[in-house]
Design a protein around this motif. Structure first.
Motif, short mmCIF file in Angstrom:
data_model
loop_
_atom_site.label_atom_id
_atom_site.label_comp_id
_atom_site.label_asym_id
_atom_site.label_seq_id
_atom_site.Cartn_x
_atom_site.Cartn_y
_atom_site.Cartn_z
N GLY A 171 -9.23 -3.60 6.14
CA GLY A 171 -9.67 -4.97 5.91
C GLY A 171 -8.65 -5.74 5.10
N ASP A 172 -9.14 -6.53 4.14
CA ASP A 172 -8.27 -7.34 3.29
C ASP A 172 -7.83 -6.55 2.06
OD1 ASP A 172 -8.80 -9.41 5.07
OD2 ASP A 172 -10.42 -10.23 3.83
N ALA A 173 -6.74 -6.99 1.45
CA ALA A 173 -6.29 -6.45 0.17
C ALA A 173 -6.25 -7.59 -0.83
CB ALA A 173 -4.93 -5.80 0.29
N GLY A 174 -6.62 -7.30 -2.09
CA GLY A 174 -6.66 -8.32 -3.12
C GLY A 174 -5.29 -8.72 -3.63
N SER A 175 -5.27 -9.43 -4.73
CA SER A 175 -4.03 -9.95 -5.29
C SER A 175 -3.14 -8.84 -5.82
CB SER A 175 -4.34 -10.93 -6.42
OG SER A 175 -5.02 -10.27 -7.48
N SER A 176 -1.86 -9.14 -5.93
CA SER A 176 -0.85 -8.25 -6.52
C SER A 176 -0.75 -6.91 -5.80
CB SER A 176 -1.15 -8.02 -8.01
OG SER A 176 -1.11 -9.23 -8.72
N ALA A 177 -0.93 -6.90 -4.50
CA ALA A 177 -0.75 -5.68 -3.72
C ALA A 177 0.69 -5.20 -3.83
CB ALA A 177 -1.10 -5.93 -2.26
N ALA A 178 0.87 -3.90 -4.01
CA ALA A 178 2.20 -3.28 -4.11
C ALA A 178 3.03 -3.88 -5.24
CB ALA A 178 2.95 -3.36 -2.78
N ARG A 179 2.39 -4.29 -6.29
CA ARG A 179 3.12 -4.84 -7.44
C ARG A 179 4.03 -3.76 -8.04
NH1 ARG A 179 2.07 -4.16 -12.62
NH2 ARG A 179 -0.01 -3.34 -12.16
N ALA A 180 5.28 -4.13 -8.29
CA ALA A 180 6.26 -3.22 -8.91
C ALA A 180 6.39 -1.91 -8.14
CB ALA A 180 5.90 -2.95 -10.38
N MET A 181 6.23 -1.96 -6.84
CA MET A 181 6.37 -0.75 -6.02
C MET A 181 7.78 -0.20 -6.12
SD MET A 181 5.75 -0.33 -1.88
CE MET A 181 4.03 0.12 -1.84
N ILE A 182 7.88 1.12 -6.25
CA ILE A 182 9.18 1.79 -6.34
C ILE A 182 9.60 2.31 -4.98
CG2 ILE A 182 10.46 3.62 -7.52
CD1 ILE A 182 8.23 3.46 -9.71
N ALA A 183 8.64 2.79 -4.20
CA ALA A 183 8.86 3.22 -2.82
C ALA A 183 7.48 3.45 -2.21
CB ALA A 183 9.71 4.49 -2.76
N GLY A 184 7.47 3.85 -0.93
CA GLY A 184 6.19 4.05 -0.26
C GLY A 184 5.86 2.92 0.69
N THR A 185 4.66 3.00 1.30
CA THR A 185 4.26 2.02 2.31
C THR A 185 2.82 1.61 2.10
OG1 THR A 185 5.77 3.00 3.94
CG2 THR A 185 4.02 1.59 4.79
N LEU A 186 2.56 0.31 2.14
CA LEU A 186 1.22 -0.25 2.13
C LEU A 186 1.03 -1.02 3.43
CD1 LEU A 186 -1.50 -1.12 0.82
CD2 LEU A 186 -0.26 -3.06 -0.18
N VAL A 187 0.01 -0.65 4.21
CA VAL A 187 -0.34 -1.33 5.45
C VAL A 187 -1.65 -2.07 5.23
CG1 VAL A 187 -0.89 -1.07 7.90
CG2 VAL A 187 0.79 0.46 6.82
N VAL A 188 -1.69 -3.36 5.53
CA VAL A 188 -2.91 -4.15 5.40
C VAL A 188 -3.18 -4.81 6.75
CG1 VAL A 188 -4.10 -5.98 4.15
CG2 VAL A 188 -2.37 -4.60 2.97
N LEU A 189 -4.29 -4.42 7.38
CA LEU A 189 -4.62 -4.99 8.68
C LEU A 189 -5.32 -6.34 8.57
CD1 LEU A 189 -5.81 -1.81 10.62
CD2 LEU A 189 -3.51 -2.77 10.40
N GLY A 190 -5.97 -6.59 7.44
CA GLY A 190 -6.58 -7.88 7.19
C GLY A 190 -5.63 -8.80 6.42
N ARG A 191 -6.21 -9.71 5.67
CA ARG A 191 -5.42 -10.66 4.89
C ARG A 191 -4.93 -10.01 3.60
NH1 ARG A 191 -2.58 -15.51 5.30
NH2 ARG A 191 -2.17 -16.17 3.15
N THR A 192 -3.66 -10.21 3.27
CA THR A 192 -3.10 -9.72 2.01
C THR A 192 -3.20 -10.83 0.97
OG1 THR A 192 -1.55 -8.30 3.21
CG2 THR A 192 -1.07 -8.74 0.89
N GLY A 193 -3.69 -10.50 -0.22
CA GLY A 193 -3.95 -11.49 -1.26
C GLY A 193 -2.69 -12.06 -1.89
N THR A 194 -2.89 -12.87 -2.90
CA THR A 194 -1.79 -13.60 -3.55
C THR A 194 -0.84 -12.66 -4.30
OG1 THR A 194 -3.14 -13.97 -5.52
CG2 THR A 194 -3.19 -15.66 -3.81
N ALA A 195 0.38 -13.11 -4.46
CA ALA A 195 1.42 -12.44 -5.25
C ALA A 195 1.68 -11.00 -4.81
CB ALA A 195 1.05 -12.47 -6.74
N PRO A 196 1.85 -10.74 -3.52
CA PRO A 196 2.16 -9.37 -3.09
C PRO A 196 3.60 -8.98 -3.40
CG PRO A 196 2.31 -10.86 -1.23
CD PRO A 196 1.84 -11.69 -2.39
N GLY A 197 3.83 -7.72 -3.72
CA GLY A 197 5.18 -7.22 -3.88
C GLY A 197 5.96 -7.76 -5.05
N ARG A 198 5.31 -8.39 -6.02
CA ARG A 198 6.06 -8.94 -7.15
C ARG A 198 6.63 -7.80 -7.99
NH1 ARG A 198 5.38 -14.44 -7.85
NH2 ARG A 198 7.27 -14.15 -9.09
N GLY A 199 7.93 -7.89 -8.30
CA GLY A 199 8.60 -6.85 -9.06
C GLY A 199 8.92 -5.60 -8.26
#
Length: 276
Positions: A171-199
């Motif tokens: 479904g959907d993912a909330g805000s700050s998904a994958a924040r400060a990610m070092i490696a790995g994978t995030l798959v979101v089939l629904g809507r991705t929330g605000t500020a994804p991938g920051r840092g």
């Protein structure tokens, strides 16, 4: 030795219960009475597992937990192997620190599911709360291995500080998904929330259902990424997620960043079916 250990929660109770002792690998070496005697926390006091759960069976790495478990936290924490089925909703910290085995939650979980996970598989048929597969408080790294698949939606900070591993949200993912990610994978089939991938330093966000890319990411190209095809095919075949052919072989915009951290992470935004 039993074919399965079954725990039935006898609630309701006042306050929260923390049951880090419920893991399939631990039960493999314990009889019914030994399992019932395991320590747990009931609020600020210690208690025995058997004070709140009816225990049936012993010496099996296949465990089933039943009952109204929304206020029961820590089920499967630090599990290293075996099979754990949670038949319904569960509280926080489900499978936190898990290193191996299979956990199948047939309901919704609260915050901190799979935090600091290093291996194994966590399946959640409902929704997940905040910090799915993220870091423990104060820790520099979150998830370092394993796979988490949520058929519903997830809250804020999914896969935050992830070092390795795969997190998939149907479904959907909330805000700050994958924040400060070092490696790995995030798959979101629904809507991705605000500020994804920051840092973010490395790693991938595969966003199928829409995403607002931060201004600190730049558009590199639009293409049909082979690794996305492999990932989506794997998720569809292994876990039965609703992923159609257009998402598997479609075109994706590749954004690179986060420029604010001089990172080499990527956001892959699905833009449509393959161009013939």
């Amino acid at each position: 030795m039993s074919d399965r250990v079954t725990l039935t929660f006898r609630g309701p109770v006042d306050g929260a219960i923390d049951v880090d002792s419920i893991t399939a690998d631990r039960f493999a070496a314990l009889g019914e009475r030994e399992i019932a005697a395991l320590p747990i926390w009931a609020g600020a006091r210690t208690a025995a597992l058997g004070d709140f759960f009816t225990v049936r069976g012993g010496r099996s790495a296949r465990v089933r937990v039943e009952g109204a478990l929304a206020h029961v936290s820590g089920i499967g924490a630090n599990m290293a192997g075996g099979e754990l089925i949670i038949d319904g909703d569960a509280g926080g910290r489900v499978c936190a620190g898990m290193t191996g085995g299979l956990a199948d939650v047939r309901g919704t979980v609260m915050d901190d599911a799979g935090v600091a996970m290093a291996g194994g598989t966590l399946l959640i048929s409902g929704n997940a709360g905040d910090r799915l597969g993220a870091a423990l408080p104060g820790a520099s790294k979150g998830m370092t291995g394993g796979e988490i698949v949520v058929r519903g939606s997830a809250g804020a900070n999914a896969a935050a500080r992830a070092r390795r591993g795969l997190v998939a949200v149907g479904g959907d993912a909330g805000s700050s998904a994958a924040r400060a990610m070092i490696a790995g994978t995030l798959v979101v089939l629904g809507r991705t929330g605000t500020a994804p991938g920051r840092g973010s330093r490395r790693g991938s966000i595969i966003a199928v259902g829409g995403i607002t890319v931060p201004s600190t990411y730049w558009l590199a190209c639009t293409f049909e990424p082979p690794h996305v095809r492999l990932t989506m095919t794997y998720l569809r075949r292994r876990y039965g997620l609703a992923i159609d052919d257009a998402m598997v072989g479609g075109a994706y915009r590749r954004y690179c960043g986060d420029a604010g951290d001089q990172g080499r992470g990527e956001i892959l935004e699905w833009v449509g079916p393959r161009r013939n």
